[in-house]
Design an enzyme around this catalytic site. Structure first.
Site, PDB file in Angstrom:
ATOM      1  CE1 TYR A   1      42.818  22.163  59.737  1.00  0.00           C
ATOM      2  CE2 TYR A   1      40.483  22.721  60.427  1.00  0.00           C
ATOM      3  CZ  TYR A   1      41.741  22.970  60.461  1.00  0.00           C
ATOM      4  OH  TYR A   1      42.335  24.153  61.088  1.00  0.00           O
TER       5      TYR A   1
ATOM      6  CE  LYS B   1      41.412  27.577  59.976  1.00  0.00           C
ATOM      7  NZ  LYS B   1      40.632  26.352  60.297  1.00  0.00           N
TER       8      LYS B   1
ATOM      9  CG  HIS C   1      45.414  27.095  57.028  1.00  0.00           C
ATOM     10  ND1 HIS C   1      44.666  26.016  56.642  1.00  0.00           N
ATOM     11  CD2 HIS C   1      45.643  27.095  58.546  1.00  0.00           C
ATOM     12  CE1 HIS C   1      44.608  25.249  57.887  1.00  0.00           C
ATOM     13  NE2 HIS C   1      45.066  25.838  58.794  1.00  0.00           N
TER      14      HIS C   1
END
Ligand SMILES: NC(=O)c1ccc[n+]([C@@H]2O[C@H](COP(=O)([O-])OP(=O)(O)OC[C@H]3O[C@@H](n4cnc5c(N)ncnc54)[C@H](OP(=O)(O)O)[C@@H]3O)[C@@H](O)[C@H]2O)c1
Length: 276
Positions: free
Chosen positions: A50, A75, A108
């Site tokens: 992210y 993750k 993930h």
């Protein structure tokens, strides 16, 4: 607002409702975290991918809350699979977050075509032993992936975070997870924006009859199914309403009505072919 916690198989517990942070960058997420903590959020979901762990960490520190009152998930995705790469990967996450440990570390995606998730899980087991990850889990794992993992490793994932909403209820995944003591966590619990879930007529009817918003009806569905949900919003009023779902109940008929949404947004993500 106090959010109930769900026990994990490693002896810790996860707040049933948390904040998703995908697509909000460092600058955007920092004030959102501060507002969310003020409103009662204690659980935050980020990921190396992210690119916002620095902002999440800044928001946490700015909130002034003691670390032990927070539940932080990150993750590690494909580049960190195999060859103990997750060890340096988690160290880099912790550096960006400014933390000594995360409460939950997730793999993930399984990326089964690469054949590395079992080896990566063994590294995750080491990270759990080191204390840098209080709990370890997976994301986007289908029952077949979990069966492969369980045949070759000893620690059962604490959590499986999957795409899940009334449009993608994934009963087979939930049933497998429940039978094996794995908590199922819903990503895109509101449909991710653009799925039409919050505009659905059945949900609108339930929202009117309970005096709630469509998002609250959907989040209540997650809660009553015993799922952990991590809705994302950048807006204070929506953050507030998304947390305010613990003082009303959908009855059996209403839950059955929501089951009719299954499949109304296509087949959903298939982690045998998708992932990063
Ligand atoms: N493990 C994985 O592979 C994976 C994949 C995807 C996502 N995730 C995680 O799951 C989290 C949540 O999923 P998501 O971000 O895809 O989608 P989501 O939480 O289902 O939906 C977010 C969208 O809903 C809107 N929204 C939020 N609250 C609302 C409300 N009360 N009323 C109306 N609209 C509302 C948001 O807009 P506003 O911001 O404008 O409110 C945003 O557009 C992510 O942020 C991430 O942490 C994990």
């Amino acid at each position: 607002m106090t959010v109930p916690a769900i026990a994990l198989n490693n002896g810790t517990a996860i707040p049933q409702l948390g904040l998703g942070t995908a697509s909000l960058d460092d600058e955007q997420i920092e004030p959102v975290i501060v507002t969310a903590v003020e409103l009662g959020y204690r659980h935050f979901d980020t990921a190396a991918k992210y690119g916002n762990e620095i902002g999440v960490g800044r928001g946490i520190r700015a909130s002034g809350l003691p670390r032990e009152q927070l539940f932080i998930t990150t993750k590690l995705d494909g580049p960190y699979q195999g060859d103990d790469r997750a060890i340096a990967g988690l160290d880099a996450c912790l550096d960006r977050l400014g933390l000594d440990y995360v409460d939950l570390l997730l793999m993930h995606w399984p990326l089964p075509q690469r054949g590395l998730f079992v080896d990566t899980w063994r590294t995750f087991e080491k990270l759990a032993e080191s204390g840098k990850a209080r709990a370890i889990g997976v994301s986007n794992f289908q029952p077949a992936h979990l069966r492969t993992l369980s045949a070759q490793t000893s620690v059962v994932p604490a959590v499986n975070q999957i795409q899940l909403s009334p449009q993608h209820p994934r009963l087979d995944h939930r049933e497998y997870d429940a039978r094996h003591g794995i908590v199922t966590e819903s990503w895109s619990p509101l449909g991710g924006g653009g799925s039409g879930l919050l505009e659905d007529a059945i949900i609108a009817r339930l929202a009117r009859s309970h005096g709630r918003t469509p998002a609250q009806i959907v989040l209540r569905w997650h809660v009553q199914n015993g799922l952990v949900a991590i809705p994302r919003s950048h807006a204070a009023e929506r953050l507030r309403q998304n947390l305010d779902v613990f003082d009303f109940e959908l009855d059996e008929q209403e839950m059955l009505a929501l089951a009719r949404l299954d499949g109304t947004a296509g087949p959903g993500v298939d982690s045998d072919v998708t992932g990063h």
